[in-house]
Every structure is written in structure tokens, then in C-alpha cells.
Design a protein around this motif. Structure first.
Motif, short mmCIF file in Angstrom:
data_model
loop_
_atom_site.label_atom_id
_atom_site.label_comp_id
_atom_site.label_asym_id
_atom_site.label_seq_id
_atom_site.Cartn_x
_atom_site.Cartn_y
_atom_site.Cartn_z
N TRP A 37 -4.32 0.77 8.19
CA TRP A 37 -2.94 1.15 6.69
C TRP A 37 -2.12 2.52 7.73
O TRP A 37 -2.97 3.06 7.75
N TRP A 90 -7.04 5.09 1.41
CA TRP A 90 -6.56 3.60 2.65
C TRP A 90 -7.51 4.11 3.61
O TRP A 90 -7.52 2.31 3.97
N ARG A 117 -10.56 2.33 3.16
CA ARG A 117 -11.23 1.27 2.62
C ARG A 117 -9.83 0.04 3.03
O ARG A 117 -10.55 -0.84 2.54
N ALA A 118 -8.91 -0.22 3.86
CA ALA A 118 -8.14 -0.86 4.01
C ALA A 118 -9.08 -1.79 5.61
O ALA A 118 -9.13 -0.99 6.33
N GLY A 158 0.81 -0.89 0.11
CA GLY A 158 0.30 0.52 0.20
C GLY A 158 0.67 1.23 -0.13
O GLY A 158 2.83 1.09 0.26
N PHE A 202 -6.81 -3.87 0.88
CA PHE A 202 -7.03 -2.76 0.59
C PHE A 202 -7.89 -3.46 -0.97
O PHE A 202 -8.87 -3.29 -1.72
N HIS A 203 -6.57 -4.27 -1.72
CA HIS A 203 -6.36 -4.39 -3.34
C HIS A 203 -8.46 -5.68 -2.89
O HIS A 203 -8.74 -5.52 -4.57
N HIS A 219 0.25 -9.20 -1.52
CA HIS A 219 -0.45 -7.62 -1.75
C HIS A 219 -0.08 -7.56 -0.20
O HIS A 219 -0.63 -8.79 0.99
N ASP A 245 -0.76 -4.88 1.83
CA ASP A 245 -2.24 -3.16 1.77
C ASP A 245 -2.81 -3.08 2.52
O ASP A 245 -4.09 -2.43 2.58
N GLY A 246 -3.36 -4.24 3.65
CA GLY A 246 -4.17 -4.38 4.27
C GLY A 246 -5.29 -4.51 4.55
O GLY A 246 -7.15 -3.97 4.74
#
Length: 265
Positions: free
Chosen positions: A226, A218, A221-222, A198, A260-261, A255, A257-258
Motif C-alpha cells: 500500500w 497497512w 498486512r496489505a 486504505g 487489507f480488509h 475495497h 486497500d491492497g
């Protein structure tokens, strides 16, 4: 002063020889990776080049063990050709290589400047940020027998992001390059993977106009949350891929990124 008491002789990288290419500041993924790798028992070398080399030599002393610093410009054919001998001055081979290298001129390629980005700057961004993964892997190849792990760092290139522009294109090239390298180096026992982090407050990120727009996404939405100042989760993922705990994984993008993806909205 270096503190060897923080080194774990039974860590997941115990006995591994790791080159982390592209370490400049201590506020970077490369530095965090070198630190975690040492804490997990690895013998680490780091690299940089040009005017940044002096900075790298100074911040190297902040690691648990001060590592050798090698001069390496991944766009310089002579530097690449000399890499095996430069490494062998310190260790007899490599078990892992970390590609922590990227560059795109923020004045011409980033911050909403996609349309009209000059080819000369785009070509430089692609060479430094994507093509160099192959260049580095090829240069390190003679050192990696009977196999090893190459790990690079990306920022999810499956979509178009605000502000990221031509660096997004360069990262897409990096992600594709990693898959072809996985194909061609796999028969030699060399795994090639990427970690997609992220947004982190690295020196490079701070140079991107409008980068705060990415960070704001982030925050809401994570699902795991994050922290854009915490490099450790990304560094730990890189070190896991360098270890023997992913013996049959190659051509993959992990990933960090918390979560997020995986979220649609």
C-alpha cells in the motif's frame, strides 16, 4: 496550462458529464478522480465553497483540462436548490456524481476523543460526512435522467479503528445511507456505490491525531502492499463505477486497500 492531448475520446467515460463534489487540494482523492475522469473522456465539473473555493479554482488549472468550478456547500439548502441551474450553465445534465466530502473536528472527535465527543460536533460530522450523500444525490437527481451513477468515499466502518473515533461512526452512517439511496434511486436508473480506500495522506487524514497508527498497519498486512501517497488506484475504482462497466451494481462497497480488509491478521 491545460493539455487536451491526454484526453482519451475512447475512454470508459467518453461523453459522460461528471460532477466531483469536494475538491480542495491536488493531494486529494477528489482531484485524482477528476484527473482520471478527464483522461477517460469525461466532461468534469468540480465544487467547493467558502474560503476553500479560491484554492479549488487555482488547483483546477492543474488538471488536464481546466474544469468549471461550482460553489456548493452541501449543508446549505440554498446551494443545493441552486445546483441544477449552476450545473446547466456548463452542461445539460449529469451522468455521474462523486461525493468526496467529509469533516469531523479533530480537536474534539478524533485521536482518542470518542468518549465525551460533544453532540454539536458529532451532529456536524454526521451531516457533512453522511447525510450530505443523500442531500447531494437529491439535488443532482433532476440532472440525472435517464439514470446515472453516484459514488462516495468511505473508510471501512465495519470495525473500530485507532484514532478515527466519531468519524468512524459518521462513515458507518454514510455506508448505510448509500444502501438506502440505492434502494430508492434504483427505479430511476441511478446506481449508488462507495469505494473504501486504505489510508491515504490527504489533507483531512493529516489532521487526524494518531493517523500514523493506521498507516503502520497497512505496511505489514496489505498483501498487495500500500502506497499512502498514491491516489490513482482509488480514483480509477471511482471512475470504473461511474462508467457503464458496472450497469447492475448498486448498494456496493468496493475495497481499494491492497487487500487489507480480507486479512485476519
Amino acid at each position: 496550462m491545460s493539455d487536451t492531448t491526454s484526453i482519451n475520446p475512447n475512454g470508459i467515460l467518453a461523453g459522460k458529464r461528471i460532477l466531483v463534489a469536494g475538491v480542495t487540494m491536488d493531494s486529494s482523492i477528489g482531484f485524482a478522480t477528476a484527473k482520471v475522469a478527464q483522461e477517460q473522456g469525461a466532461e468534469v465539473l468540480i465544487s467547493n465553497f467558502g474560503r476553500a473555493l479560491g484554492i479549488t479554482r487555482r488547483i483546477a488549472k492543474r488538471l488536464p483540462v481546466t474544469p468549471p468550478v461550482i460553489e456548493l456547500d452541501v449543508t446549505d439548502a440554498d446551494h443545493l436548490a441552486a445546483l441544477p441551474d449552476a450545473v446547466r450553465e456548463h452542461v445539460d445534465g449529469l451522468d455521474g456524481v462523486v461525493h468526496s466530502i467529509a469533516y469531523g473536528n479533530p480537536a474534539t472527535l478524533l485521536g482518542g476523543k470518542f468518549m465525551g465527543g460533544p453532540w454539536e460536533d458529532v451532529a456536524q460530522a454526521v451531516q457533512v460526512s453522511a447525510y450530505s450523500l443523500m442531500s447531494l444525490a437529491q439535488a443532482a437527481r433532476p440532472l440525472m435522467s435517464p439514470g446515472g451513477s453516484v459514488v462516495g468515499l468511505t473508510f471501512d466502518a465495519t470495525v473500530a479503528w485507532p484514532a478515527y473515533d466519531w468519524m468512524g461512526v459518521a462513515k458507518a452512517g454514510l455506508e448505510s445511507c448509500s444502501r438506502y439511496l440505492a434502494r430508492d434511486l434504483g427505479p430511476e436508473g441511478i446506481r449508488v456505490n462507495l469505494v473504501s480506500a486504505g489510508p491515504l495522506r490527504t489533507l483531512a487524514a493529516k489532521a487526524i491525531p494518531g493517523f500514523s497508527d493506521l498507516e503502520d498497519m497497512w505496511a505489514t498486512r496489505a498483501p498487495l502492499g500500500w502506497d499512502n501517497a498514491d491516489y490513482a488506484p482509488t480514483a480509477k475504482a471511482v471512475c470504473a463505477l461511474l462508467s457503464d462497466f458496472f450497469p447492475a451494481t448498486s448498494g456496493e462497497i468496493i475495497h481499494v486497500d491492497g487487500g487489507f480488509h480480507a486479512m485476519g491478521a
